[in-house]
Scaffold this motif. Structure first.
Motif, mmCIF file in Angstrom:
data_model
loop_
_atom_site.group_PDB
_atom_site.id
_atom_site.type_symbol
_atom_site.label_atom_id
_atom_site.label_comp_id
_atom_site.label_asym_id
_atom_site.label_seq_id
_atom_site.Cartn_x
_atom_site.Cartn_y
_atom_site.Cartn_z
ATOM 1 N N UNK A 1 0.517 -1.136 -0.251
ATOM 2 C CA UNK A 1 -0.161 0.005 -0.299
ATOM 3 C C UNK A 1 1.130 1.343 0.028
ATOM 4 N N UNK A 2 1.568 1.548 -0.796
ATOM 5 C CA UNK A 2 2.164 2.412 -1.529
ATOM 6 C C UNK A 2 1.851 4.189 -0.809
ATOM 7 N N UNK A 3 2.114 5.143 -0.541
ATOM 8 C CA UNK A 3 1.562 6.527 -0.296
ATOM 9 C C UNK A 3 2.836 7.355 -0.417
ATOM 10 N N UNK A 4 2.656 7.674 -2.144
ATOM 11 C CA UNK A 4 3.890 8.755 -2.596
ATOM 12 C C UNK A 4 3.072 9.901 -1.872
ATOM 13 N N UNK A 5 4.355 11.900 -1.935
ATOM 14 C CA UNK A 5 3.801 12.380 -1.576
ATOM 15 C C UNK A 5 4.401 13.611 -2.732
ATOM 16 N N UNK A 6 3.522 14.525 -3.340
ATOM 17 C CA UNK A 6 4.787 15.421 -3.726
ATOM 18 C C UNK A 6 5.418 16.819 -2.862
ATOM 19 N N UNK A 7 5.509 16.377 -1.876
ATOM 20 C CA UNK A 7 6.697 17.250 -0.914
ATOM 21 C C UNK A 7 6.994 16.697 -0.098
ATOM 22 N N UNK A 8 7.527 16.294 0.795
ATOM 23 C CA UNK A 8 7.910 15.992 1.863
ATOM 24 C C UNK A 8 7.499 14.410 2.421
ATOM 25 N N UNK A 9 7.558 13.565 2.884
ATOM 26 C CA UNK A 9 6.852 12.272 3.222
ATOM 27 C C UNK A 9 6.252 12.282 4.670
ATOM 28 N N UNK A 10 6.854 14.066 5.426
ATOM 29 C CA UNK A 10 6.474 13.240 6.977
ATOM 30 C C UNK A 10 5.706 14.024 7.480
ATOM 31 N N UNK A 11 4.395 13.610 8.346
ATOM 32 C CA UNK A 11 3.756 13.601 8.856
ATOM 33 C C UNK A 11 3.234 13.722 9.578
ATOM 34 N N UNK A 12 2.123 14.764 9.809
ATOM 35 C CA UNK A 12 1.860 15.230 11.452
ATOM 36 C C UNK A 12 0.361 14.349 11.705
ATOM 37 N N UNK A 13 -0.018 14.657 13.319
ATOM 38 C CA UNK A 13 -1.074 13.200 13.159
ATOM 39 C C UNK A 13 -1.830 14.693 14.360
ATOM 40 N N UNK A 14 -3.323 14.813 13.813
ATOM 41 C CA UNK A 14 -4.006 15.188 14.240
ATOM 42 C C UNK A 14 -3.926 15.155 15.573
ATOM 43 N N UNK A 15 -5.371 16.510 16.783
ATOM 44 C CA UNK A 15 -5.335 15.613 17.731
ATOM 45 C C UNK A 15 -6.415 14.906 18.404
ATOM 46 N N UNK A 16 -7.645 14.374 16.853
ATOM 47 C CA UNK A 16 -7.981 13.086 16.872
ATOM 48 C C UNK A 16 -7.522 12.267 17.267
ATOM 49 N N UNK A 17 -6.137 11.931 16.942
ATOM 50 C CA UNK A 17 -5.802 10.890 17.396
ATOM 51 C C UNK A 17 -5.294 9.952 15.859
ATOM 52 N N UNK A 18 -6.168 10.250 15.190
ATOM 53 C CA UNK A 18 -6.049 9.140 13.986
ATOM 54 C C UNK A 18 -5.234 10.031 13.064
ATOM 55 N N UNK A 19 -5.928 11.200 12.239
ATOM 56 C CA UNK A 19 -5.535 11.996 10.829
ATOM 57 C C UNK A 19 -4.041 12.180 10.520
ATOM 58 N N UNK A 20 -3.654 11.758 9.739
ATOM 59 C CA UNK A 20 -1.946 12.287 9.669
ATOM 60 C C UNK A 20 -1.945 12.799 7.560
ATOM 61 N N UNK A 21 -1.527 13.929 8.218
ATOM 62 C CA UNK A 21 -1.404 14.688 6.987
ATOM 63 C C UNK A 21 0.527 15.541 6.718
ATOM 64 N N UNK A 22 0.214 15.374 5.533
ATOM 65 C CA UNK A 22 1.395 15.680 5.452
ATOM 66 C C UNK A 22 1.871 16.815 6.095
ATOM 67 N N UNK A 23 3.392 17.201 5.980
ATOM 68 C CA UNK A 23 3.966 17.835 6.812
ATOM 69 C C UNK A 23 4.100 19.475 6.292
ATOM 70 N N UNK A 24 4.005 19.008 5.000
ATOM 71 C CA UNK A 24 4.142 20.400 3.720
ATOM 72 C C UNK A 24 2.643 20.934 3.653
ATOM 73 N N UNK A 25 1.989 20.615 3.107
ATOM 74 C CA UNK A 25 0.623 20.630 3.062
ATOM 75 C C UNK A 25 0.934 20.003 1.321
ATOM 76 N N UNK A 26 1.326 19.532 1.358
ATOM 77 C CA UNK A 26 1.341 18.579 -0.437
ATOM 78 C C UNK A 26 -0.244 17.385 -0.355
ATOM 79 N N UNK A 27 0.130 17.088 -1.495
ATOM 80 C CA UNK A 27 -0.537 15.628 -1.992
ATOM 81 C C UNK A 27 0.084 14.778 -0.977
ATOM 82 N N UNK A 28 -0.882 13.862 -1.146
ATOM 83 C CA UNK A 28 -0.379 12.768 -1.194
ATOM 84 C C UNK A 28 -1.327 11.149 -2.194
ATOM 85 N N UNK A 29 -1.420 10.554 -2.471
ATOM 86 C CA UNK A 29 -1.945 9.408 -2.888
ATOM 87 C C UNK A 29 -1.585 7.585 -2.432
#
Length: 234
Positions: free
Chosen positions: A188-216
Motif C-alpha cells: 500500500x505505497x503512499x507517494x507525496x508531492x513534497x516531503x513524506x513526513x506526516x503530522x497527526x491531528x489531535x483526533x489521534x488518527x488523521x495524518x497530514x503531510x508536514x508541508x501541505x503537499x498532496x499524497x496518494x
C-alpha cells in the motif's frame, strides 16, 4: 480470505461510485457500512483501537486514517477510500484513489504514479523473493519522478488478524525475510508531492503531510502462491 477480500473490493467500488462534488465522506462511510453488513460481514476499521467509522477517507494532503465527516467533496479534490472487511474469521484490505470532477494534471499524475508503483511491486512478488524487493522496486520507480515515499506507514500481514507480520516497507530497506507460499499481506505505497513526513491531528488518527503537499495511496491484499501471486482484492 477470499470472501472478505471480495466484499472489500466491491465496497470500495461502491464508495468510489459516490465520489462527486457535494457528497460527504460521512455519506460514503454510511453506504459502505450498510453494504458490508448486508453481506454478513463487519467493517474491520469500526472501533478498531477506537476508530469511530467504518472506512478511512483521506483527502488531498491527508496521508492516511482520515475520519469520515460532514465535509463536502469539492471539484479538484483527490480522495483515498480505505476499506477492510472481516468475514468468516479473516480480513481483506484494499484502498484506491478517486478524483472529484476535473483534477489538475499534477494530481492525476500523482495518482497514476502511485497506482503504477503498486502494480510494479505486485508483479515482482512470488515464492522465494526477498520481501525487501518490494521497497526497492517502488523506490527505483518513484525516485526519477520526484515523489517522496511515506516511511511512517507500511503494508502488513493480514489474515485472521487485521495487522500482523510481516511489515511491508515501501522504500529501500534491509529488512530480512522472503515470500513463502501461503503468506498474505498488503502492499500500500503512499507517494507525496513534497516531503513524506506526516503530522497527526489531535483526533489521534488523521495524518497530514508536514508541508501541505498532496499524497496518494493504492492498496491490495495479496497471497503468495506456489507459482506466483494472487491479488485477492482485484
Amino acid at each position: 480470505m477470499r470472501p472478505a477480500s471480495r466484499i472489500a473490493r466491491d465496497a470500495l467500488v461502491l464508495g468510489g461510485s459516490m465520489v462527486r462534488a457535494g457528497t460527504t465522506t460521512e455519506a460514503i462511510d454510511n453506504a459502505i457500512h450498510k453494504y458490508i453488513i448486508s453481506q454478513g460481514a463487519y467493517p474491520s476499521c469500526l472501533n478498531y483501537m477506537g476508530f469511530p467509522k467504518s472506512v478511512c477517507t483521506s483527502i488531498n494532503n491527508v496521508i492516511a486514517h482520515g475520519i469520515p465527516d460532514a465535509r463536502e467533496l469539492v471539484t479538484g479534490d483527490i480522495i483515498n477510500i480505505d476499506v477492510t472487511v472481516y468475514k468468516d474469521g479473516f480480513h481483506g484490505d484494499t484502498s484506491a484513489m478517486f478524483g472529484v470532477g476535473k483534477v489538475d494534471s499534477l494530481g492525476v499524475e500523482l495518482m497514476d504514479a502511485t497506482r503504477e508503483s503498486l502494480e510494479l511491486a505486485i508483479d515482482m512478488c512470488g515464492p522465494g523473493v526477498p520481501i525487501l524487493r518490494i521497497g526497492e522496486t517502488i523506490e527505483s520507480f518513484v525516485g526519477p519522478l520526484g515523489y517522496s515515499i511515506s516511511t511512517q506507514l507500511t503494508g502488513h500481514g493480514v489474515g485472521r488478524s487485521f495487522h500482523q507480520n510481516p511489515l511491508i516497507y515501501h522504500h529501500a530497506n534491509e529488512d530480512p525475510g522472503e515470500m513463502l507460499p501461503g503468506m498474505a499481506f498488503t502492499i500500500e505505497p503512499i507517494l507525496c508531492q513534497g516531503v513524506p513526513d506526516g503530522i497527526q491531528w489531535p483526533d489521534g488518527w488523521t495524518i497530514v503531510t508536514e508541508d501541505g503537499g498532496r499524497s496518494a495511496q493504492f492498496e491490495h491484499t495479496i497471497v503468495i502462491t506456489e507459482t506466483g501471486v494472487d491479488v485477492l482484492t482485484a
